[in-house]
Design an enzyme around this catalytic site. Structure first.
Site, PDB file in Angstrom:
ATOM      1  N   LEU A 138    -118.340 -97.013  59.629  1.00  0.00           N
ATOM      2  CA  LEU A 138    -118.767 -97.746  60.816  1.00  0.00           C
ATOM      3  C   LEU A 138    -119.915 -98.648  60.382  1.00  0.00           C
ATOM      4  O   LEU A 138    -120.740 -98.249  59.557  1.00  0.00           O
ATOM      5  CB  LEU A 138    -119.239 -96.795  61.919  1.00  0.00           C
ATOM      6  CG  LEU A 138    -118.187 -95.881  62.568  1.00  0.00           C
ATOM      7  CD1 LEU A 138    -118.850 -94.919  63.538  1.00  0.00           C
ATOM      8  CD2 LEU A 138    -117.120 -96.698  63.279  1.00  0.00           C
ATOM      9  N   ASP A 139    -119.970 -99.852  60.940  1.00  0.00           N
ATOM     10  CA  ASP A 139    -121.048-100.770  60.591  1.00  0.00           C
ATOM     11  C   ASP A 139    -122.410-100.170  60.923  1.00  0.00           C
ATOM     12  O   ASP A 139    -122.539 -99.336  61.826  1.00  0.00           O
ATOM     13  CB  ASP A 139    -120.901-102.095  61.370  1.00  0.00           C
ATOM     14  CG  ASP A 139    -119.668-102.881  60.940  1.00  0.00           C
ATOM     15  OD1 ASP A 139    -119.122-102.595  59.864  1.00  0.00           O
ATOM     16  OD2 ASP A 139    -119.254-103.773  61.711  1.00  0.00           O
ATOM     17  N   TYR A 140    -123.415-100.648  60.215  1.00  0.00           N
ATOM     18  CA  TYR A 140    -124.803-100.205  60.413  1.00  0.00           C
ATOM     19  C   TYR A 140    -125.221-100.190  61.889  1.00  0.00           C
ATOM     20  O   TYR A 140    -125.779 -99.199  62.369  1.00  0.00           O
ATOM     21  CB  TYR A 140    -125.723-101.115  59.589  1.00  0.00           C
ATOM     22  CG  TYR A 140    -127.194-100.956  59.840  1.00  0.00           C
ATOM     23  CD1 TYR A 140    -127.922 -99.936  59.233  1.00  0.00           C
ATOM     24  CD2 TYR A 140    -127.877-101.850  60.674  1.00  0.00           C
ATOM     25  CE1 TYR A 140    -129.286 -99.800  59.457  1.00  0.00           C
ATOM     26  CE2 TYR A 140    -129.233-101.722  60.900  1.00  0.00           C
ATOM     27  CZ  TYR A 140    -129.938-100.696  60.288  1.00  0.00           C
ATOM     28  OH  TYR A 140    -131.286-100.569  60.517  1.00  0.00           O
ATOM     29  N   THR A 142    -123.292-100.061  64.565  1.00  0.00           N
ATOM     30  CA  THR A 142    -122.292 -99.443  65.442  1.00  0.00           C
ATOM     31  C   THR A 142    -122.543 -97.943  65.562  1.00  0.00           C
ATOM     32  O   THR A 142    -122.877 -97.279  64.580  1.00  0.00           O
ATOM     33  CB  THR A 142    -120.872 -99.680  64.894  1.00  0.00           C
ATOM     34  OG1 THR A 142    -120.667-101.083  64.728  1.00  0.00           O
ATOM     35  CG2 THR A 142    -119.815 -99.123  65.825  1.00  0.00           C
TER      36      THR A 142
END
Length: 289
Positions: A138-140, A142
């Site tokens: 998951l993106d930073y 998110t």
């Protein structure tokens, strides 16, 4: 603190006659070229065959997966890392945790989800237990559900389920601007096929942004920043996105309004149908009570 991690794996082809593991294994791993080194690795229980500890008495017949592990000496400082994680599901094979926003999943940083997992999960009792490892990313910025493997076999099988699109993920986002009630975005990213389906569940009028939408997103493919790029491409960027935003439409200081709220898959070992969900963050509920 010590943990095992995989160095190399080898799939045995069809063999005419069975052969002892200690004879067959010589030279199959680049990092373990000698016979004596391979035998030492067996004695140290660093060689697994089909996720079971290999022995010098074992015969290889063909079709097995032979895996070489190494023992990692983790820095003592990691014991002092305190990143409490909500655990939605856990058993001896896998876990599903909730990633808070503003923390990377893995990488060179000290504060990562990967480094925080040993303090938040129970150690597996399976023979191929290794350090808990995230299966996807998951993106930073998110938040939301993250699937974790706790054994080498579960990591391998769960990764394959992702490749085969047998794990269904769903996200919630708050997007900016007027949107269709539901649609599919089919826009290649990095010259690769990328598809996202979406459904708008609620819309409110906003003085600054005209409209804000609570939209559920279903990524059919898994490209980097796919959901963020796809919504931006149709003129409906995600609220708080600092990379993909319209001019004068950036909300600062509140973070990204993107949350991974659902994972659905069949447990590869128990065959149980798992549907794991996560509540919307409080900042979402302030806009959509």
């Amino acid at each position: 603190m010590k943990e095992k991690s995989i160095i190399e794996s080898h799939l045995v082809p069809e063999l005419e006659t069975p052969i002892r593991l200690q004879e067959y294994g010589v030279g199959i791993f680049k990092t373990l070229p000698t016979k004596s080194g391979f035998k030492k690795a067996i004695k140290k229980e660093l060689i697994f065959v089909n996720d079971t500890i290999g022995t010098t008495a074992l015969f290889i017949k063909g079709g097995e997966t032979i895996t070489l592990y190494q023992v990692n000496e983790l820095p003592k400082a990691i014991d002092k890392l305190k990143v409490p994680l909500k655990v939605h599901y856990e058993d001896d094979f896998l876990a599903v945790i909730e990633k808070p926003p503003g923390v990377v999943v893995s990488g060179n940083s000290f504060v990562t989800i990967y480094n925080a997992l040993p303090q938040n999960l129970q150690k597996s009792t399976q023979p191929d237990a290794i350090r808990p490892t995230p299966i996807h990313r998951l993106d930073y910025p998110t938040s939301g559900l993250l699937l974790i493997g706790k054994t080498s076999s579960s990591i391998r099988i769960l990764s394959k389920l992702f490749e085969n699109k047998e794990i269904r993920k769903a996200y919630y986002a708050i997007s900016i601007g007027k949107m269709e009630s539901e649609d599919e975005i089919n826009l290649p990213l990095e010259n690769k096929k990328a598809i996202t389906q979406f459904k708008v569940e609620q819309t409110v009028i906003s003085e600054r942004f005209e409209f804000l939408n609570l939209v559920q997103l279903f990524p059919i493919t898994g490209r980097k920043h796919q959901l963020r790029k796809h919504l931006f491409s149709i003129g409906n960027p995600i609220l708080g996105d600092r990379e993909y935003h319209l001019k004068d439409k950036l909300l600062k200081g509140k973070g990204l309004y993107l949350h991974a709220n659902s994972l659905q898959f069949t447990h590869p070992f128990t065959q149980e149908k798992l549907i794991i969900t996560s509540e919307l963050p409080k900042k979402f509920k302030k806009i959509f009570p």
